[in-house]
Write an enzyme that holds these catalytic residues in place. Sequence first.
Site: not given
Lengths: 431, 431
Positions: A82, A161, A168, A183, A187
Amino acid sequence: MHIVDLIAKKRDGFELTQKEIKYLIENYTKGLIPDYQMSAFLMATYFQKMNDEEATYLALAMRDSGDTIDLSSIPGVKVDKHSTGGVGDKVTLILGPLLASLGVKFAKMSGRGLGHTGGTIDKLESIPGYQVELSVENFIKQVNQIGIAIVGQSGDVAPADKKLYALRDVTATVDVIPLIASSIMSKKLASGADAIVLDVKVGHGAFMKTEEEAVKLAELMVSIGRLAGKKMTAILTGMDEPLGHKIGNGLEVYEAIETLLGRGPEDLVHVTVEIGAHLLIDSGLEKDFEQAKKRLHEALNNGKAYQKFLELVTAQGGDVKALEKKETLLSPHTVEVICEQDGYVTDINALDIGKAAMRLGAGREKKEDDVLFDVGIDLHKKIGHAVKKGDVLATLYVQKQGIDEAKQLILHAISIGSVKKDLPLIRKTIK
Amino acid sequence: MHIVDLIAKKRDGFELTQKEIKYLIENYTKGLIPDYQMSAFLMATYFQKMNDEEATYLALAMRDSGDTIDLSSIPGVKVDKHSTGGVGDKVTLILGPLLASLGVKFAKMSGRGLGHTGGTIDKLESIPGYQVELSVENFIKQVNQIGIAIVGQSGDVAPADKKLYALRDVTATVDVIPLIASSIMSKKLASGADAIVLDVKVGHGAFMKTEEEAVKLAELMVSIGRLAGKKMTAILTGMDEPLGHKIGNGLEVYEAIETLLGRGPEDLVHVTVEIGAHLLIDSGLEKDFEQAKKRLHEALNNGKAYQKFLELVTAQGGDVKALEKKETLLSPHTVEVICEQDGYVTDINALDIGKAAMRLGAGREKKEDDVLFDVGIDLHKKIGHAVKKGDVLATLYVQKQGIDEAKQLILHAISIGSVKKDLPLIRKTIK
């Protein structure tokens, strides 16, 4: 359990239990806790933070709010990667086939982009015929057959999320490291991988502007992943300039192919191999880090990685013939950005370069927007390069929109000075 | 102006301008700013506070969200008094007629109570026939005729405050001194008075538990009032035990009448005269504080204050005859609470005494609840009194409900020790 008491508990700096965080997220997802109480909780969290345990419980609760992928029918270690988001970041396109060519299982669900350029899925869609939607069954089947699949997100992953992020965004509670970490990790934990490398970008083109913040975020995400039973590594990489030379969907596929053929730009190869080496070791296929890097370089140079890429494209319905004439990925219309002075490139504001690509049509401002596949920017000069007045700094691949605006943004983004700068690309590794 | 930017500005500790606070409150009242953004703002305010100017702008913006009373057709200085809420506080019932008997204009709109006992309006309604609803026109006419009117709130006063208070209540943002101060002052500023005395209670029976907090709140309210052009005084009074002896609607009218006849309990007379002296001076009718107190004591002792009270009751339709037999204000059913040991009363938890009165039916838990007028508690012993086993500590005036519970609460509330304590009643005066 009363939500007002939980808000007050966080407000007063106490640690929430797993049960309390689960209650909060479950009931918020169901709509039983209203937005106005959750936003008060989020603002309290802005001030009082969360410790590693709380952030882990939050990530797990958000993971459990939706679908998770079970990859247990794929033998061996499944890996994932990621990036917190950078400009010109096409690492996944290279890393996946590269690792798969060495026997690593790369089962990747990826998102579309919102912002400067498209996401991995948008980039792959610039290959004619490439299908990003596969059933979970076919996704797993393909990984078992050829070691790799890269598809769009399927199912409803971490809806808590999504809901929380939207809240947010409108309540000035985005910049809270434990919330950012939870967050992202909610995932990642839903994706079913066993080993994960996080590429945390730092610099003016990245979400984290300082190394201190980036380290905090990276350490927390590694901690969350590890507490959830994953093999975790994070590397901090500089986003003081875009990664590689090309920015834009088809342009990035073009550069990925060049890299898979052993002709990639130094910075892009460096980051890809670094991440790949961690995952090769986590997969149990190699023990020595330097040896791992050597094998990855070899696979880029001997055509094995590219062959795996062609296998991937073929398996997902893409037109391999089109890739042989990969100039078709680029718009035939080009515009040059010319250097106005002599010196060295000292800075390339990646965020402005990203904005320029978006103006040309490569990215989305809103979720519903379409992206153009063949527009973008080819940066010929990078930090440390000597330039002369009249040199071509960049070639823009354009259609009709945003050309002048993009040129201005690029000229503004590139600083030229008298001193040659050399910035380290990989700043830190957090295991 | 964007609400997210205003939330972020407060979150980051910057001062908001009057324009920004006006924007926030106007749009929140209209429903254009949703609760979830306002609650994030409130929580940011919990952490970053507000300075005197911001709290003043907030009070003014909330005042301007609804109806305000124009008292300019009443000649002279109009005075008002506010208590932050104590148990057994019947000061308004005495202070109004007392001041009016000396020529001060006392035009008071008062609320119903929510909590232990009723508010001033509930207390007055225990007088048969007393009408608490007057049109603004008649309200002003009565003050011009007899110098005093005490009526229920009319019109829609500070709706923004109502909406904001309801949100604070469910988002753990009640205990924020600038928000408490603005809330109280928005309503006081809407009331049209020129001079205001605030009676800020401190102690375990009050909203402010410590003197430090109470001083902050008092100073801020004085500052807000002064910035809005009012003559302001705040006194801090102890709420370590109930004020006077009687708690309950009709019981408090009974004790108010006793006090207006010069036979009031020392603490109640002390606080009433102290507040009265400030307002007599602010009205321009007296210059010397000691002389002011002397005149107030005289009016209590020579029957003038009581005569004004009878005028008030008559003007508002109340049955004066009933007051002559004021025992009818009390339930005929009584129960005694007996002392279980020898010693001195060292503490009377006012909050528990208030709860006991509520159990008997004197107060409301919910807005819709009815209150009973003739139930309550007559405390025979106060802090510093010597007691013996078998003494009657209190007489309860009861109907059917809550008797045993109230007895337990009262026994629990009264601490008996070996040392005689003497607590100062008026702790501080803030001009």
